[in-house]
Scaffold this active site. Sequence first.
Site, mmCIF file in Angstrom:
data_model
loop_
_atom_site.group_PDB
_atom_site.id
_atom_site.type_symbol
_atom_site.label_atom_id
_atom_site.label_comp_id
_atom_site.label_asym_id
_atom_site.label_seq_id
_atom_site.Cartn_x
_atom_site.Cartn_y
_atom_site.Cartn_z
ATOM 1 N N MET A 216 0.806 -1.222 0.000
ATOM 2 C CA MET A 216 0.000 0.000 0.000
ATOM 3 C C MET A 216 0.838 1.271 0.000
ATOM 4 S SD MET A 216 -2.970 -1.242 -0.127
ATOM 5 C CE MET A 216 -4.123 0.009 0.387
ATOM 6 N N HIS B 263 -3.821 -5.538 -9.715
ATOM 7 C CA HIS B 263 -4.829 -4.532 -9.383
ATOM 8 C C HIS B 263 -6.228 -5.130 -9.569
ATOM 9 C CE1 HIS B 263 -6.464 -0.575 -8.737
ATOM 10 N NE2 HIS B 263 -7.266 -0.784 -9.759
HETATM 11 C C1 GRF Z 1 -5.666 -7.395 -3.753
HETATM 12 O O1 GRF Z 1 -7.025 -7.171 -4.039
HETATM 13 C C2 GRF Z 1 -4.784 -6.761 -4.790
HETATM 14 O O2 GRF Z 1 -5.333 -6.765 -6.067
HETATM 15 C C3 GRF Z 1 -4.655 -5.352 -4.282
HETATM 16 O O3 GRF Z 1 -4.591 -5.473 -2.877
HETATM 17 C C4 GRF Z 1 -5.221 -6.685 -2.481
HETATM 18 C C5 GRF Z 1 -4.206 -7.461 -1.710
HETATM 19 O O4 GRF Z 1 -4.721 -8.644 -1.144
HETATM 20 N N1 GRF Z 1 -3.506 -4.697 -4.878
HETATM 21 P P1 GRF Z 1 -3.749 -9.701 -0.529
HETATM 22 O O5 GRF Z 1 -2.906 -8.980 0.531
HETATM 23 O O6 GRF Z 1 -2.887 -10.278 -1.620
HETATM 24 O O7 GRF Z 1 -4.633 -10.745 0.108
#
Ligand code: GRF
Length: 201
Positions: free
Chosen positions: A90, A109
Amino acid sequence: MLKIGVLISGRGSNLQAIIDACEKGEVPAQVAVVISNKADAYGLERAKKHGIPAVVLEPKDFKDKDAYEKEIIGVFDKAGVGLVCLAGYMRIVGQELLKKYQGKMINIHPALLPSFPGLHGQKQALDYGVKVSGVTVHFVDEGCDTGPVILQTAVPVLENDTEGSLSDRILEQEHKLYPMAVKLIAEGKLRIKGRKVQILK
Ligand code: GRF
């Protein structure tokens, strides 16, 4: 064998999908190290369960973004990382990482880019009223979710979808698409030509 460094911030279910595909031999690569910018990211536990080094690097402990990213690069270099996967990381990637991993850093994404970039792609799609959304795996460039597209999967938006139900169906596809993209890279089958990513036979 290609060594992967994964950057996470939370749950790590995409990390898990990549680890599993590598362990099953479906993808000729190995997750060599996982770095999280958050100490409580559940993905760190997932890595440890598979004997993968799990490192916490918190930006607040560094003087600026460059210093923070140089540390990430140091950890990745030690582990011999040749591909960086952002998996729910993030933070906006800065110049240091971009320079070092040009064409070697990918992201997933939860929408069909270029629609609905940034945060909450699933909610954006729902609020807009599109009938189809999906998943995109793309190379990372200096923009926010703007890099060349590697693979996409469409996911229909259903009449009674909530953010949660749509996110769940999109996530199911994410877990298939991300390992597929890593496989293509591990097998040397991608060529970036400007905005286009060519998939070799
Ligand atoms: C996923 O929906 C991905 O596409 C986005 O953030 C989320 C991460 O989920 N970038 P995780 O941590 O892999 O479970």
